[in-house]
Motif scaffolding. Structure first.
Motif, PDB file in Angstrom:
ATOM      1  N   LEU A  35       0.700  -1.161   0.097  1.00  0.00           N
ATOM      2  CA  LEU A  35       0.010   0.084  -0.121  1.00  0.00           C
ATOM      3  C   LEU A  35       1.000   1.212  -0.090  1.00  0.00           C
ATOM      4  N   TYR A  36       1.928   1.129   0.646  1.00  0.00           N
ATOM      5  CA  TYR A  36       2.679   2.537   0.872  1.00  0.00           C
ATOM      6  C   TYR A  36       3.429   2.515  -0.565  1.00  0.00           C
ATOM      7  N   ASN A  37       3.959   1.708  -1.324  1.00  0.00           N
ATOM      8  CA  ASN A  37       4.650   1.910  -2.355  1.00  0.00           C
ATOM      9  C   ASN A  37       3.452   2.142  -3.442  1.00  0.00           C
ATOM     10  N   HIS A  38       1.991   1.843  -3.410  1.00  0.00           N
ATOM     11  CA  HIS A  38       1.031   2.194  -4.410  1.00  0.00           C
ATOM     12  C   HIS A  38       0.999   3.563  -3.999  1.00  0.00           C
ATOM     13  N   LEU A  39       0.934   4.318  -2.805  1.00  0.00           N
ATOM     14  CA  LEU A  39       0.670   5.623  -2.550  1.00  0.00           C
ATOM     15  C   LEU A  39       1.719   6.609  -2.819  1.00  0.00           C
ATOM     16  N   GLN A  40       3.126   5.986  -2.887  1.00  0.00           N
ATOM     17  CA  GLN A  40       4.065   6.736  -3.480  1.00  0.00           C
ATOM     18  C   GLN A  40       3.792   6.843  -4.984  1.00  0.00           C
ATOM     19  N   ARG A  41       3.209   6.037  -5.679  1.00  0.00           N
ATOM     20  CA  ARG A  41       3.335   5.774  -7.204  1.00  0.00           C
ATOM     21  C   ARG A  41       2.099   6.927  -7.326  1.00  0.00           C
ATOM     22  N   MET A  42       1.089   6.622  -6.849  1.00  0.00           N
ATOM     23  CA  MET A  42      -0.182   7.572  -6.904  1.00  0.00           C
ATOM     24  C   MET A  42       0.160   8.946  -6.542  1.00  0.00           C
ATOM     25  N   ASN A  43       0.873   9.257  -5.462  1.00  0.00           N
ATOM     26  CA  ASN A  43       1.051  10.668  -5.146  1.00  0.00           C
ATOM     27  C   ASN A  43       2.086  11.473  -6.372  1.00  0.00           C
ATOM     28  N   ARG A  44       2.969  10.747  -6.998  1.00  0.00           N
ATOM     29  CA  ARG A  44       3.831  11.144  -7.860  1.00  0.00           C
ATOM     30  C   ARG A  44       2.903  11.493  -9.002  1.00  0.00           C
ATOM     31  N   GLN A  45       1.967  10.983  -9.225  1.00  0.00           N
ATOM     32  CA  GLN A  45       0.865  11.425 -10.349  1.00  0.00           C
ATOM     33  C   GLN A  45      -0.262  12.360  -9.907  1.00  0.00           C
ATOM     34  N   GLY A  46       0.039  12.805  -8.630  1.00  0.00           N
ATOM     35  CA  GLY A  46      -0.950  13.772  -8.152  1.00  0.00           C
ATOM     36  C   GLY A  46      -2.369  13.224  -7.669  1.00  0.00           C
ATOM     37  N   GLY A  47      -2.665  12.378  -6.620  1.00  0.00           N
ATOM     38  CA  GLY A  47      -3.783  11.506  -6.269  1.00  0.00           C
ATOM     39  C   GLY A  47      -4.646  12.166  -5.457  1.00  0.00           C
ATOM     40  N   GLU A  48      -5.162  11.650  -4.612  1.00  0.00           N
ATOM     41  CA  GLU A  48      -6.303  12.257  -3.799  1.00  0.00           C
ATOM     42  C   GLU A  48      -6.318  13.570  -3.355  1.00  0.00           C
ATOM     43  N   SER A  49      -5.043  13.809  -2.618  1.00  0.00           N
ATOM     44  CA  SER A  49      -4.895  15.334  -2.214  1.00  0.00           C
ATOM     45  C   SER A  49      -4.493  16.359  -3.343  1.00  0.00           C
ATOM     46  N   ALA A  50      -4.424  15.868  -4.790  1.00  0.00           N
ATOM     47  CA  ALA A  50      -3.943  16.629  -5.638  1.00  0.00           C
ATOM     48  C   ALA A  50      -2.621  17.534  -5.168  1.00  0.00           C
ATOM     49  N   HIS A  51      -1.886  16.921  -4.505  1.00  0.00           N
ATOM     50  CA  HIS A  51      -0.741  17.508  -3.993  1.00  0.00           C
ATOM     51  C   HIS A  51       0.427  16.540  -4.701  1.00  0.00           C
ATOM     52  N   SER A  52       1.415  16.785  -5.224  1.00  0.00           N
ATOM     53  CA  SER A  52       2.442  15.881  -5.906  1.00  0.00           C
ATOM     54  C   SER A  52       3.574  15.842  -4.835  1.00  0.00           C
ATOM     55  N   ALA A  53       4.735  15.411  -5.403  1.00  0.00           N
ATOM     56  CA  ALA A  53       5.694  15.191  -4.565  1.00  0.00           C
ATOM     57  C   ALA A  53       5.980  14.170  -3.596  1.00  0.00           C
ATOM     58  N   HIS A  54       6.309  14.109  -2.411  1.00  0.00           N
ATOM     59  CA  HIS A  54       6.248  13.167  -1.202  1.00  0.00           C
ATOM     60  C   HIS A  54       4.903  12.963  -0.498  1.00  0.00           C
ATOM     61  N   LEU A  55       5.002  11.924   0.178  1.00  0.00           N
ATOM     62  CA  LEU A  55       3.797  11.447   1.147  1.00  0.00           C
ATOM     63  C   LEU A  55       3.869  12.494   2.215  1.00  0.00           C
ATOM     64  N   CYS A  56       2.870  12.529   3.138  1.00  0.00           N
ATOM     65  CA  CYS A  56       2.920  13.464   4.273  1.00  0.00           C
ATOM     66  C   CYS A  56       3.901  12.786   5.249  1.00  0.00           C
ATOM     67  N   ILE A  57       4.514  13.673   6.142  1.00  0.00           N
ATOM     68  CA  ILE A  57       5.439  12.986   7.100  1.00  0.00           C
ATOM     69  C   ILE A  57       4.874  11.881   8.016  1.00  0.00           C
ATOM     70  N   ASP A  58       3.690  12.160   8.444  1.00  0.00           N
ATOM     71  CA  ASP A  58       2.991  11.012   9.202  1.00  0.00           C
ATOM     72  C   ASP A  58       3.133   9.618   8.495  1.00  0.00           C
ATOM     73  N   VAL A  59       2.636   9.761   7.277  1.00  0.00           N
ATOM     74  CA  VAL A  59       2.692   8.353   6.519  1.00  0.00           C
ATOM     75  C   VAL A  59       4.227   7.675   6.586  1.00  0.00           C
TER      76      VAL A  59
END
Length: 199
Positions: free
Chosen positions: A99-123
């Motif tokens: 799931l973490y690897n999937h979130l990283q890939r999704m976040n690079r493409q601009g996922g749910e939060s519409a913010h790209s780059a890194h995942l949030c520090i908590d995750v």
């Protein structure tokens, strides 16, 4: 005071010499941006995104699994023998890691939060803690799924020089050396002998 005039903001925010309100506001805004906190929230910042909630749920399940498998056995276990933890928590940890690897890939493409780059520090911190426990503390490891392709590519690269030299040997024309005898007069010693006979 509901007025938003410049003078009002100036008198409230910058009235003291240290400008403590402005300084604290800038500090918290910079911290929020540096920690990529918006990447854990929904677009409208109403709450945590679904993927973040799912990740934190799996994270808590992983920690619970670690604790559950250590209870009552901590005295009997040597520091490097955590086979029960590795065996019983493997499925939960694998799901969390995937799931973490999937979130990283999704976040690079601009996922749910519409913010790209890194995942949030908590995750990121939660995953770092789990990976450290899994690999360093419990000395567990996941089987590598890329073993077969790596071996295949390595074998191919190792055999390339052999194939190259073999093909160059078979396809090149072997030139036979032909010795050409020189058409010269015999050595000077024979000429001296001939001259001595005639003289």
């Amino acid at each position: 005071n509901s007025s938003e005039s410049h003078n009002c903001a100036k008198s409230i925010l910058t009235s003291d010499r240290l400008q403590i309100v402005v300084t604290l506001s800038e500090f918290f805004n910079e911290t929020w941006e540096a920690a990529n906190c918006a990447n854990c929230l929904k677009n409208s910042s109403e709450g945590l995104s679904n993927s973040t909630e799912e990740f934190l749920d799996l994270f808590n399940k992983s920690l619970t699994c670690f604790e559950h498998n250590l209870q009552g056995q901590a005295i009997d276990l040597s520091p490097n023998n955590y086979t029960e933890v590795c065996k019983n928590c493997n499925e939960t940890y694998t799901k969390l890691n995937d799931l973490y690897n999937h979130l990283q890939r999704m976040n690079r493409q601009g996922g749910e939060s519409a913010h790209s780059a890194h995942l949030c520090i908590d995750v990121e911190d939660a995953m770092n803690i789990t990976r450290k426990l899994w690999s360093r503390t419990f000395n567990c490891s996941l089987p590598c799924s890329d073993t077969v392709p790596v071996i295949a590519v390595s074998s191919f690269i190792l055999f390339l020089p052999i194939v190259f030299y073999l093909s160059s040997f078979l396809h090149s024309k072997q030139k036979k050396r032909i010795l050409i005898l020189p058409k010269r007069i015999q050595s000077n010693a024979n000429l001296v002998n001939i001259q001595e006979k005639y003289s």
